[in-house]
Design a protein around this motif. Sequence first.
Motif, PDB file in Angstrom:
ATOM      1  N   VAL A 119       3.234 -68.185   1.412  1.00 19.21           N
ATOM      2  CA  VAL A 119       2.684 -67.170   0.560  1.00 19.21           C
ATOM      3  C   VAL A 119       3.416 -66.732  -0.649  1.00 19.21           C
ATOM      4  N   GLU A 120       2.743 -66.448  -1.671  1.00 17.89           N
ATOM      5  CA  GLU A 120       3.379 -65.846  -2.883  1.00 17.89           C
ATOM      6  C   GLU A 120       2.690 -64.473  -3.298  1.00 17.89           C
ATOM      7  N   ASN A 121       3.365 -64.000  -4.140  1.00 10.82           N
ATOM      8  CA  ASN A 121       2.578 -62.693  -5.194  1.00 10.82           C
ATOM      9  C   ASN A 121       2.376 -61.681  -4.063  1.00 10.82           C
ATOM     10  N   ASN A 122       3.412 -61.447  -3.152  1.00  8.17           N
ATOM     11  CA  ASN A 122       3.440 -60.524  -2.255  1.00  8.17           C
ATOM     12  C   ASN A 122       3.201 -58.910  -2.824  1.00  8.17           C
ATOM     13  N   ASP A 123       2.206 -58.324  -2.526  1.00  9.39           N
ATOM     14  CA  ASP A 123       2.014 -56.929  -3.009  1.00  9.39           C
ATOM     15  C   ASP A 123       2.135 -56.115  -2.035  1.00  9.39           C
ATOM     16  N   ILE A 124       3.107 -55.260  -1.841  1.00  3.83           N
ATOM     17  CA  ILE A 124       3.013 -54.332  -0.651  1.00  3.83           C
ATOM     18  C   ILE A 124       2.694 -52.755  -0.962  1.00  3.83           C
ATOM     19  N   ASN A 125       1.725 -52.303  -0.370  1.00  2.08           N
ATOM     20  CA  ASN A 125       1.224 -50.860  -0.567  1.00  2.08           C
ATOM     21  C   ASN A 125       1.490 -50.392   0.797  1.00  2.08           C
ATOM     22  N   VAL A 126       2.488 -49.123   0.534  1.00  4.66           N
ATOM     23  CA  VAL A 126       2.786 -48.325   1.787  1.00  4.66           C
ATOM     24  C   VAL A 126       2.105 -47.114   1.528  1.00  4.66           C
ATOM     25  N   ASP A 127       1.440 -47.031   2.773  1.00  4.97           N
ATOM     26  CA  ASP A 127       0.531 -45.725   2.849  1.00  4.97           C
ATOM     27  C   ASP A 127       1.165 -44.415   3.102  1.00  4.97           C
ATOM     28  N   HIS A 128       2.180 -44.568   4.156  1.00  7.02           N
ATOM     29  CA  HIS A 128       2.908 -43.620   4.409  1.00  7.02           C
ATOM     30  C   HIS A 128       4.299 -43.916   5.380  1.00  7.02           C
ATOM     31  N   ARG A 129       5.312 -43.206   5.429  1.00 14.52           N
ATOM     32  CA  ARG A 129       6.225 -43.310   6.287  1.00 14.52           C
ATOM     33  C   ARG A 129       6.793 -42.116   6.590  1.00 14.52           C
ATOM     34  N   TYR A 130       6.694 -41.943   7.744  1.00 10.05           N
ATOM     35  CA  TYR A 130       7.306 -40.643   8.395  1.00 10.05           C
ATOM     36  C   TYR A 130       8.363 -40.861   9.644  1.00 10.05           C
ATOM     37  N   ALA A 131       9.198 -39.881   9.672  1.00  9.02           N
ATOM     38  CA  ALA A 131      10.223 -40.100  10.839  1.00  9.02           C
ATOM     39  C   ALA A 131      10.811 -38.688  11.232  1.00  9.02           C
ATOM     40  N   GLY A 132      11.552 -38.641  12.395  1.00 10.13           N
ATOM     41  CA  GLY A 132      11.946 -37.260  13.016  1.00 10.13           C
ATOM     42  C   GLY A 132      12.663 -37.751  14.056  1.00 10.13           C
ATOM     43  N   SER A 133      13.619 -36.512  14.518  1.00 13.59           N
ATOM     44  CA  SER A 133      14.275 -36.752  15.555  1.00 13.59           C
ATOM     45  C   SER A 133      14.846 -35.318  16.136  1.00 13.59           C
ATOM     46  N   LEU A 134      15.008 -35.351  17.224  1.00 14.66           N
ATOM     47  CA  LEU A 134      15.419 -33.944  18.183  1.00 14.66           C
ATOM     48  C   LEU A 134      16.489 -34.402  19.051  1.00 14.66           C
ATOM     49  N   PHE A 135      17.740 -33.846  18.804  1.00 18.93           N
ATOM     50  CA  PHE A 135      18.887 -33.971  19.771  1.00 18.93           C
ATOM     51  C   PHE A 135      19.336 -32.676  20.329  1.00 18.93           C
ATOM     52  N   GLU A 189      29.646 -30.500  28.180  1.00 13.08           N
ATOM     53  CA  GLU A 189      30.346 -31.118  27.084  1.00 13.08           C
ATOM     54  C   GLU A 189      30.579 -32.216  26.933  1.00 13.08           C
ATOM     55  N   GLY A 190      30.252 -32.632  25.513  1.00 15.59           N
ATOM     56  CA  GLY A 190      30.484 -34.084  25.078  1.00 15.59           C
ATOM     57  C   GLY A 190      29.015 -34.844  25.371  1.00 15.59           C
ATOM     58  N   LEU A 191      28.290 -34.412  26.052  1.00  6.27           N
ATOM     59  CA  LEU A 191      26.802 -35.044  26.276  1.00  6.27           C
ATOM     60  C   LEU A 191      25.883 -34.590  25.282  1.00  6.27           C
ATOM     61  N   ARG A 192      25.091 -35.537  24.811  1.00  5.06           N
ATOM     62  CA  ARG A 192      24.056 -35.195  23.841  1.00  5.06           C
ATOM     63  C   ARG A 192      22.834 -36.208  24.112  1.00  5.06           C
ATOM     64  N   MET A 193      21.643 -35.736  24.040  1.00  2.00           N
ATOM     65  CA  MET A 193      20.620 -36.620  24.303  1.00  2.00           C
ATOM     66  C   MET A 193      19.374 -36.485  23.389  1.00  2.00           C
ATOM     67  N   GLY A 194      18.523 -37.150  23.133  1.00  2.00           N
ATOM     68  CA  GLY A 194      17.333 -36.869  22.164  1.00  2.00           C
ATOM     69  C   GLY A 194      16.380 -38.048  22.062  1.00  2.00           C
ATOM     70  N   ALA A 195      15.354 -37.816  21.136  1.00  2.00           N
ATOM     71  CA  ALA A 195      14.740 -38.877  20.617  1.00  2.00           C
ATOM     72  C   ALA A 195      14.292 -39.051  19.210  1.00  2.00           C
ATOM     73  N   SER A 196      13.944 -40.117  18.806  1.00  2.00           N
ATOM     74  CA  SER A 196      13.687 -40.243  17.452  1.00  2.00           C
ATOM     75  C   SER A 196      12.177 -41.141  17.486  1.00  2.00           C
ATOM     76  N   LEU A 197      11.432 -40.522  16.423  1.00  4.07           N
ATOM     77  CA  LEU A 197      10.154 -41.466  16.070  1.00  4.07           C
ATOM     78  C   LEU A 197      10.029 -41.651  14.619  1.00  4.07           C
ATOM     79  N   ASP A 198       9.771 -42.987  14.419  1.00  5.81           N
ATOM     80  CA  ASP A 198       9.413 -43.344  13.002  1.00  5.81           C
ATOM     81  C   ASP A 198       8.127 -44.381  13.003  1.00  5.81           C
ATOM     82  N   ASN A 199       7.252 -43.892  11.866  1.00  7.03           N
ATOM     83  CA  ASN A 199       6.040 -44.583  11.663  1.00  7.03           C
ATOM     84  C   ASN A 199       5.741 -45.037  10.429  1.00  7.03           C
TER      85      ASN A 199
END
Lengths: 449, 140
Positions: A227-243, A249-259
Amino acid sequence: MRKALILLIGGLATLFSAAQSIAYEFVGMDIHGFVSQGYLLSDDSDLSIDSEENSFAYSETGINFGKELNDRLRIGFQFFAKNFGDLSENTVKIDWAYADYRFHEMLGIRFGQIKFPHGLYNEVRDIDMLRTTVFLPDSVYQEASYDLYVNDIFLSLQGISSRDLYLSLQGVGLYGYLDLGMIGGLTYQAMYGTQNLKPNSAISTRVLDYFELVTPFLSIFDNGNLVENNDINVDHRYAGSLFWDTPLEGLRMGASLDNLKMSVSSSVSKDVAIDFNGVEVPMLNEGDSVRVNYDKLENWVFSLEYIWNNLVLMAEYLLAAKEYNVETVAFERDPLLDHAGTDTTSTGWYVGGAYRFTNWFELGGYYSKAENDADKSITNFSANFFTEFDDICAAARFDVNKFWSIKLEAHNFRGSYLAFDSFLDALEKRNRTIEEEWYMYTAKMTVSF
Amino acid sequence: MKTKAIAAVMIAILFVPFLSMAEDAILIGNPSIKKNTLTKKDVIKIFLGKKITWDDKTKIVIVFQKEPAVHNAFLKKYIHQSPSMFDNLWNRQIFTGKVAYPEYVQNDQEMIKFVKETEGAIGYASAGTDLNAVKTIRVE
């Protein structure tokens, strides 16, 4: 441009190391940089990172500048170039560039081109000196060697690698730290915007080579892109994280999301037919339009990291969901080809660790596993051609001094690439085989300041 | 026998971290800081750049020392991380543009001078140093 960047970094590193300074400033700006050069050796010439069995085509170069304009306002940017066989174009790009205003410990805002979170290490995935291993586990940090196996076929055909999807977004983000006292603390990020994606024709060429190797049904391919002439149209990108920095002491945990939601429009560059038991069955005509609507490319990553003195342990789990549909005039010509859509999930996880024995020597490694849910798309052409993929990694790191590190690493890869037994049978008839287990070795040096 | 002895020494060297003789490190702060004591967790949050303001909203200015023995003693006593891991955690922030490089001084004398003259500053110095010009912070 890349050579000029390397010379600049080398000159600055030499100048500043001679001055034995750790924090480097120039016209009031903090400057940091790095140059990495690697060597790759694989015993699988068909399906390793590069088409060659060994290669020096693996390097990373970066330099960043930052300045605090006042107590709350900061601005910075990083230039970066990566050479990774034919999967990266080895051109200097802006890796990140944003302004940052910190209202309060609990709230700050960033706007510009921002690295977004995906697990523990995506934001620093290209900074070699910040970890023991050369490669991050591909089950969570899809990079290169398994690109054909974990990435979507259509994404690859249209020249978009897995790595491209995880670099940075352009938009705005909020972040902060919530001090919970004895319970620890929470670090959060949330960002929204768009993403600048540029097709890389080398990726689509590679996947066509792969098709020719493993799917004898699709045999009418010349060199070049489908294929050629690729035209990319991004509607949205979002992302986040919570740690969460836990009370332990020394232990951290969390999650991230990207869409990501986007569509990619292309035109077919040549006639395509299927070789079906000696009968040529037309599929696509030159000039046919193809539009792939990625309604959802979403990843959840759950992470855990423990650091105590010289020991670090980490474990992460990826849950990826993908929804897309294909629109093409070929489906109107032949409804039998109609690809209604795909809704798949894949998972990946790894456990790993590292231990620093002396101030110059460190050992580390991980076990990584990726699995694709192929059942839902068992009858779909767009099925990803792998079911599961294992990687055992062992690495040694030697720090010559504070600025210079050397790494040696070995990987044992195991995986079944094909969802369908009929493909394996067809390969056997063509006297072709695919190794289901192979090794890769790498050495890498990095200088940073 | 000789070969085994040499091998034993080499293995011992390999498994002994922090070979430099560690001194004891004492936390010190600018006299403007209202707190006389900090919890262990607060010390980690501060020196990892997470907690950035004192309770009165004054900006926390952290400063590190280049003298390896004192710096390593500080990391071992208060942060419980190796120097390389500690640097990595800071570099993760620096190489993504999230924070500025922290302040560094050469030795105890420069540390005391910086902490004394900078509002909100917190650092560390080796035990036995004259700390009358700054506030000594206890960790509970």
